[in-house]
Design a protein around this motif. Structure first.
Motif, PDB file in Angstrom:
ATOM      1  N   SER A  73       0.801  -1.230   0.000  1.00  0.00           N
ATOM      2  CA  SER A  73       0.000   0.000   0.000  1.00  0.00           C
ATOM      3  C   SER A  73       0.833   1.280   0.000  1.00  0.00           C
ATOM      4  O   SER A  73       0.304   2.354  -0.262  1.00  0.00           O
ATOM      5  CB  SER A  73      -0.937   0.023   1.213  1.00  0.00           C
ATOM      6  N   LEU A  74       2.125   1.186   0.268  1.00  0.00           N
ATOM      7  CA  LEU A  74       2.965   2.385   0.311  1.00  0.00           C
ATOM      8  C   LEU A  74       3.470   2.696  -1.096  1.00  0.00           C
ATOM      9  O   LEU A  74       4.115   1.875  -1.732  1.00  0.00           O
ATOM     10  CB  LEU A  74       4.136   2.161   1.270  1.00  0.00           C
ATOM     11  N   GLN A  75       3.144   3.872  -1.586  1.00  0.00           N
ATOM     12  CA  GLN A  75       3.499   4.262  -2.948  1.00  0.00           C
ATOM     13  C   GLN A  75       4.227   5.597  -2.932  1.00  0.00           C
ATOM     14  O   GLN A  75       3.958   6.446  -2.089  1.00  0.00           O
ATOM     15  CB  GLN A  75       2.249   4.377  -3.820  1.00  0.00           C
ATOM     16  N   GLY A  76       5.148   5.790  -3.879  1.00  0.00           N
ATOM     17  CA  GLY A  76       5.785   7.078  -4.056  1.00  0.00           C
ATOM     18  C   GLY A  76       7.015   7.328  -3.216  1.00  0.00           C
ATOM     19  O   GLY A  76       7.467   8.461  -3.115  1.00  0.00           O
ATOM     20  N   LEU A  77       7.578   6.290  -2.605  1.00  0.00           N
ATOM     21  CA  LEU A  77       8.851   6.482  -1.914  1.00  0.00           C
ATOM     22  C   LEU A  77       9.867   6.926  -2.948  1.00  0.00           C
ATOM     23  O   LEU A  77       9.965   6.330  -4.020  1.00  0.00           O
ATOM     24  CB  LEU A  77       9.316   5.183  -1.269  1.00  0.00           C
ATOM     25  N   GLN A  78      10.621   7.954  -2.649  1.00  0.00           N
ATOM     26  CA  GLN A  78      11.503   8.512  -3.666  1.00  0.00           C
ATOM     27  C   GLN A  78      12.941   8.594  -3.183  1.00  0.00           C
ATOM     28  O   GLN A  78      13.202   9.045  -2.077  1.00  0.00           O
ATOM     29  CB  GLN A  78      11.004   9.904  -4.060  1.00  0.00           C
ATOM     30  N   VAL A  79      13.839   8.142  -4.033  1.00  0.00           N
ATOM     31  CA  VAL A  79      15.272   8.299  -3.804  1.00  0.00           C
ATOM     32  C   VAL A  79      15.831   9.071  -4.998  1.00  0.00           C
ATOM     33  O   VAL A  79      15.262   9.037  -6.088  1.00  0.00           O
ATOM     34  CB  VAL A  79      16.005   6.945  -3.628  1.00  0.00           C
ATOM     35  N   CYS A  80      16.934   9.781  -4.771  1.00  0.00           N
ATOM     36  CA  CYS A  80      17.541  10.580  -5.829  1.00  0.00           C
ATOM     37  C   CYS A  80      18.934  10.069  -6.157  1.00  0.00           C
ATOM     38  O   CYS A  80      19.656   9.613  -5.267  1.00  0.00           O
ATOM     39  CB  CYS A  80      17.614  12.042  -5.416  1.00  0.00           C
ATOM     40  N   GLY A  99      10.853   0.246 -14.865  1.00  0.00           N
ATOM     41  CA  GLY A  99      10.311   0.855 -16.077  1.00  0.00           C
ATOM     42  C   GLY A  99      11.378   1.650 -16.805  1.00  0.00           C
ATOM     43  O   GLY A  99      12.501   1.817 -16.324  1.00  0.00           O
ATOM     44  N   PRO A 100      11.042   2.181 -17.973  1.00  0.00           N
ATOM     45  CA  PRO A 100      11.995   2.983 -18.744  1.00  0.00           C
ATOM     46  C   PRO A 100      12.231   4.339 -18.075  1.00  0.00           C
ATOM     47  O   PRO A 100      11.435   4.783 -17.248  1.00  0.00           O
ATOM     48  CB  PRO A 100      11.286   3.169 -20.092  1.00  0.00           C
ATOM     49  N   PHE A 123      10.696   4.047 -12.323  1.00  0.00           N
ATOM     50  CA  PHE A 123       9.775   3.539 -11.318  1.00  0.00           C
ATOM     51  C   PHE A 123       9.941   2.028 -11.180  1.00  0.00           C
ATOM     52  O   PHE A 123      10.152   1.332 -12.179  1.00  0.00           O
ATOM     53  CB  PHE A 123       8.331   3.852 -11.730  1.00  0.00           C
ATOM     54  N   PHE A 124       9.836   1.543  -9.936  1.00  0.00           N
ATOM     55  CA  PHE A 124       9.831   0.102  -9.702  1.00  0.00           C
ATOM     56  C   PHE A 124       9.021  -0.209  -8.459  1.00  0.00           C
ATOM     57  O   PHE A 124       8.663   0.697  -7.697  1.00  0.00           O
ATOM     58  CB  PHE A 124      11.252  -0.475  -9.606  1.00  0.00           C
ATOM     59  N   GLN A 125       8.713  -1.481  -8.272  1.00  0.00           N
ATOM     60  CA  GLN A 125       7.979  -1.935  -7.096  1.00  0.00           C
ATOM     61  C   GLN A 125       8.775  -3.040  -6.407  1.00  0.00           C
ATOM     62  O   GLN A 125       9.496  -3.798  -7.069  1.00  0.00           O
ATOM     63  CB  GLN A 125       6.612  -2.491  -7.481  1.00  0.00           C
ATOM     64  N   VAL A 133      10.097   5.542  -6.607  1.00  0.00           N
ATOM     65  CA  VAL A 133      10.456   6.487  -7.657  1.00  0.00           C
ATOM     66  C   VAL A 133      11.944   6.775  -7.502  1.00  0.00           C
ATOM     67  O   VAL A 133      12.409   7.055  -6.395  1.00  0.00           O
ATOM     68  CB  VAL A 133       9.684   7.822  -7.500  1.00  0.00           C
ATOM     69  N   VAL A 134      12.694   6.683  -8.599  1.00  0.00           N
ATOM     70  CA  VAL A 134      14.093   7.095  -8.604  1.00  0.00           C
ATOM     71  C   VAL A 134      14.159   8.326  -9.488  1.00  0.00           C
ATOM     72  O   VAL A 134      13.732   8.293 -10.638  1.00  0.00           O
ATOM     73  CB  VAL A 134      15.028   5.991  -9.145  1.00  0.00           C
TER      74      VAL A 134
END
Length: 144
Positions: A73-80, A99-100, A123-125, A133-134
């Motif tokens: 259920s956790l979506q949108g965790l982002q690393v840079c 994904g591409p 993006f990956f899961q 999100v990267v």
């Protein structure tokens, strides 16, 4: 006073399977694997170069302000990262379905890198469906 984000809980169905995914496939560092009491387990993992870790847990009670989340259920965790293509290649080489490279354009998400700094993503899961999100982010001016 500084307020630093240090740990984010990730809801997973199987702590061992999730630990293997994040350490062996994503390249995160396992910092802690402990059982604070019988039937409970905490695994803390940190992305390379990050001050913020994730925690995988089982057997802990709900607490005020932190109800149990459903795995996936956790979506949108982002690393840079500073090189989106290299980051994507590393994840793919480690067996992660990614994904591409995409960017946000006038019509929505478009394939390829964006022309502007900060506008390139992949993006990956994880194995439970938690979404990551990267984002490519340029190095701070002090690091250039």
């Amino acid at each position: 006073m500084e307020w630093t984000l240090e740990v984010v809980s990730i809801p997973v169905t199987d702590v061992d399977r999730a630990k293997n995914f994040y350490v062996n496939q994503c390249g995160f560092r396992a910092d802690l694997d402990t059982s604070p009491f019988v039937g409970a387990r905490l695994v803390q993992i940190t992305p390379p170069g990050s001050r913020c870790s994730i925690v995988l847990e089982s057997g802990l009670p709900d607490s005020p302000g932190r109800p149990r989340m459903t795995p996936g259920s956790l979506q949108g965790l982002q690393v840079c990262v500073t090189d989106i293509e290299a980051a994507r290649k590393e994840l793919v080489d480690r067996g992660v379905v990614v994904g591409p490279v995409q960017h946000v354009g006038p019509s929505g998400w478009e394939d390829g890198k964006g022309d502007d700094a900060w506008n390139s993503f992949v993006f990956f899961q994880d194995l439970d469906g938690n979404g990551w999100v990267v984002q490519e982010a340029p190095k701070p001016l002090t690091d250039r």
